[in-house]
Design a protein around this motif. Structure first.
Motif, PDB file in Angstrom:
ATOM      1  N   MET A  43       0.844  -1.173   0.000  1.00 14.26           N
ATOM      2  CA  MET A  43       0.000   0.000   0.000  1.00 14.26           C
ATOM      3  C   MET A  43       0.893   1.240   0.000  1.00 14.26           C
ATOM      4  N   ASN A  44       0.562   2.171  -0.866  1.00 16.20           N
ATOM      5  CA  ASN A  44       1.287   3.436  -0.953  1.00 16.20           C
ATOM      6  C   ASN A  44       0.705   4.407   0.072  1.00 16.20           C
ATOM      7  N   PHE A  45       1.545   4.978   0.909  1.00 16.92           N
ATOM      8  CA  PHE A  45       1.074   5.891   1.950  1.00 16.92           C
ATOM      9  C   PHE A  45       1.233   7.360   1.564  1.00 16.92           C
ATOM     10  N   HIS A  46       1.471   7.651   0.302  1.00 18.36           N
ATOM     11  CA  HIS A  46       1.691   9.026  -0.141  1.00 18.36           C
ATOM     12  C   HIS A  46       0.722   9.420  -1.242  1.00 18.36           C
ATOM     13  N   PHE A  47       0.272  10.672  -1.196  1.00 19.18           N
ATOM     14  CA  PHE A  47      -0.553  11.216  -2.266  1.00 19.18           C
ATOM     15  C   PHE A  47       0.317  11.489  -3.484  1.00 19.18           C
ATOM     16  N   ASP A  48      -0.279  11.422  -4.652  1.00 17.87           N
ATOM     17  CA  ASP A  48       0.385  11.823  -5.885  1.00 17.87           C
ATOM     18  C   ASP A  48       0.171  13.326  -6.042  1.00 17.87           C
ATOM     19  N   GLU A  49       1.142  14.119  -5.611  1.00 16.68           N
ATOM     20  CA  GLU A  49       1.010  15.574  -5.605  1.00 16.68           C
ATOM     21  C   GLU A  49       0.971  16.171  -7.007  1.00 16.68           C
ATOM     22  N   THR A  50       1.422  15.440  -8.011  1.00 18.51           N
ATOM     23  CA  THR A  50       1.372  15.973  -9.374  1.00 18.51           C
ATOM     24  C   THR A  50      -0.068  16.166  -9.843  1.00 18.51           C
ATOM     25  N   LEU A  51      -1.008  15.424  -9.269  1.00 15.92           N
ATOM     26  CA  LEU A  51      -2.419  15.561  -9.641  1.00 15.92           C
ATOM     27  C   LEU A  51      -2.988  16.921  -9.249  1.00 15.92           C
ATOM     28  N   ALA A  52      -2.385  17.563  -8.251  1.00 16.70           N
ATOM     29  CA  ALA A  52      -2.912  18.823  -7.713  1.00 16.70           C
ATOM     30  C   ALA A  52      -2.324  20.062  -8.370  1.00 16.70           C
ATOM     31  N   GLU A  53      -1.397  19.876  -9.281  1.00 15.08           N
ATOM     32  CA  GLU A  53      -0.674  21.023  -9.840  1.00 15.08           C
ATOM     33  C   GLU A  53      -1.569  22.030 -10.553  1.00 15.08           C
ATOM     34  N   LYS A  54      -2.652  21.593 -11.146  1.00 15.01           N
ATOM     35  CA  LYS A  54      -3.490  22.520 -11.907  1.00 15.01           C
ATOM     36  C   LYS A  54      -4.577  23.199 -11.052  1.00 15.01           C
ATOM     37  N   TYR A  55      -4.611  22.911  -9.775  1.00 11.00           N
ATOM     38  CA  TYR A  55      -5.616  23.494  -8.885  1.00 11.00           C
ATOM     39  C   TYR A  55      -5.006  24.567  -7.993  1.00 11.00           C
ATOM     40  N   GLU A  56      -5.789  25.578  -7.660  1.00 16.51           N
ATOM     41  CA  GLU A  56      -5.359  26.651  -6.762  1.00 16.51           C
ATOM     42  C   GLU A  56      -5.807  26.388  -5.327  1.00 16.51           C
ATOM     43  N   SER A  57      -7.035  25.916  -5.183  1.00 14.25           N
ATOM     44  CA  SER A  57      -7.650  25.716  -3.866  1.00 14.25           C
ATOM     45  C   SER A  57      -7.075  24.484  -3.176  1.00 14.25           C
ATOM     46  N   LYS A  58      -6.708  24.630  -1.914  1.00 17.56           N
ATOM     47  CA  LYS A  58      -6.196  23.495  -1.137  1.00 17.56           C
ATOM     48  C   LYS A  58      -7.263  22.399  -1.038  1.00 17.56           C
ATOM     49  N   THR A  59      -8.518  22.798  -0.900  1.00 16.06           N
ATOM     50  CA  THR A  59      -9.609  21.828  -0.810  1.00 16.06           C
ATOM     51  C   THR A  59      -9.697  20.979  -2.075  1.00 16.06           C
ATOM     52  N   GLN A  60      -9.599  21.624  -3.234  1.00 16.87           N
ATOM     53  CA  GLN A  60      -9.648  20.887  -4.496  1.00 16.87           C
ATOM     54  C   GLN A  60      -8.435  19.981  -4.647  1.00 16.87           C
ATOM     55  N   LYS A  61      -7.274  20.477  -4.264  1.00 16.95           N
ATOM     56  CA  LYS A  61      -6.056  19.664  -4.339  1.00 16.95           C
ATOM     57  C   LYS A  61      -6.197  18.398  -3.505  1.00 16.95           C
ATOM     58  N   ILE A  62      -6.650  18.550  -2.270  1.00 16.53           N
ATOM     59  CA  ILE A  62      -6.825  17.395  -1.383  1.00 16.53           C
ATOM     60  C   ILE A  62      -7.875  16.445  -1.935  1.00 16.53           C
ATOM     61  N   ARG A  63      -8.973  16.987  -2.447  1.00 19.16           N
ATOM     62  CA  ARG A  63     -10.033  16.137  -2.997  1.00 19.16           C
ATOM     63  C   ARG A  63      -9.480  15.256  -4.119  1.00 19.16           C
ATOM     64  N   VAL A  64      -8.768  15.853  -5.048  1.00 16.73           N
ATOM     65  CA  VAL A  64      -8.224  15.116  -6.193  1.00 16.73           C
ATOM     66  C   VAL A  64      -7.206  14.062  -5.734  1.00 16.73           C
ATOM     67  N   MET A  65      -6.308  14.457  -4.851  1.00 17.46           N
ATOM     68  CA  MET A  65      -5.276  13.518  -4.398  1.00 17.46           C
ATOM     69  C   MET A  65      -5.863  12.401  -3.540  1.00 17.46           C
ATOM     70  N   SER A  66      -6.785  12.723  -2.640  1.00 20.91           N
ATOM     71  CA  SER A  66      -7.339  11.693  -1.751  1.00 20.91           C
ATOM     72  C   SER A  66      -8.234  10.721  -2.514  1.00 20.91           C
ATOM     73  N   GLU A  67      -9.043  11.221  -3.463  1.00 23.31           N
ATOM     74  CA  GLU A  67      -9.869  10.315  -4.265  1.00 23.31           C
ATOM     75  C   GLU A  67      -8.999   9.395  -5.116  1.00 23.31           C
ATOM     76  N   ASN A  68      -7.919   9.919  -5.657  1.00 25.72           N
ATOM     77  CA  ASN A  68      -6.988   9.090  -6.414  1.00 25.72           C
ATOM     78  C   ASN A  68      -6.359   8.025  -5.511  1.00 25.72           C
ATOM     79  N   TRP A  69      -5.978   8.420  -4.303  1.00 21.14           N
ATOM     80  CA  TRP A  69      -5.348   7.476  -3.377  1.00 21.14           C
ATOM     81  C   TRP A  69      -6.312   6.340  -3.030  1.00 21.14           C
ATOM     82  N   VAL A  70      -7.550   6.677  -2.695  1.00 19.37           N
ATOM     83  CA  VAL A  70      -8.530   5.645  -2.350  1.00 19.37           C
ATOM     84  C   VAL A  70      -8.762   4.725  -3.549  1.00 19.37           C
ATOM     85  N   GLY A  71      -8.913   5.308  -4.736  1.00 16.91           N
ATOM     86  CA  GLY A  71      -9.132   4.501  -5.934  1.00 16.91           C
ATOM     87  C   GLY A  71      -8.010   3.520  -6.218  1.00 16.91           C
ATOM     88  N   ASN A  72      -6.793   3.885  -5.841  1.00 15.27           N
ATOM     89  CA  ASN A  72      -5.637   3.017  -6.102  1.00 15.27           C
ATOM     90  C   ASN A  72      -5.262   2.094  -4.949  1.00 15.27           C
TER      91      ASN A  72
END
Length: 106
Positions: free
Chosen positions: A1-30
């Motif tokens: 199990m990978n314990f790190h978010f893929d931070e590259t997914l958040a590069e196109k977002y400004e809002s911290k909330t959106q960044k976390i949403r994208v990274m956390s949903e990706n993490w759960v999916g994987n």
């Protein structure tokens, strides 16, 4: 199990909330499996589904993901109170995934 978010997914977002949403949903999916039937894969649902982020294609379980930086307290914030109440009191209420993450630089 990978314990790190893929931070590259958040590069196109400004809002911290959106960044976390994208990274956390990706993490759960994987990394998550269905806790109801053990299916090793969950399907990510379309954005803006009311109180539903993932679905198991084996048992049809539906899951809502809530993420929080730091300790989980007594409350879990949600955007639309009436939508959440309507959904969790219905016969098709979702299971809840709660993800606690460490402070990250965004």
């Amino acid at each position: 199990m990978n314990f790190h978010f893929d931070e590259t997914l958040a590069e196109k977002y400004e809002s911290k909330t959106q960044k976390i949403r994208v990274m956390s949903e990706n993490w759960v999916g994987n990394n998550m499996f269905c806790p109801c039937c053990g299916n090793p894969h969950l399907l990510e649902l379309e954005n803006n589904e009311p109180v539903a982020d993932f679905k198991c294609d084996n048992c049809c379980g539906v899951f809502e993901l809530k993420s929080k930086e730091g300790n989980i307290g007594k409350k879990i914030n949600d955007g639309a109170y009436s939508t959440m109440i309507r959904r969790i009191t219905s016969i098709t209420n979702p299971e809840l995934f709660i993800l606690q993450y460490s402070s990250i630089i965004l």
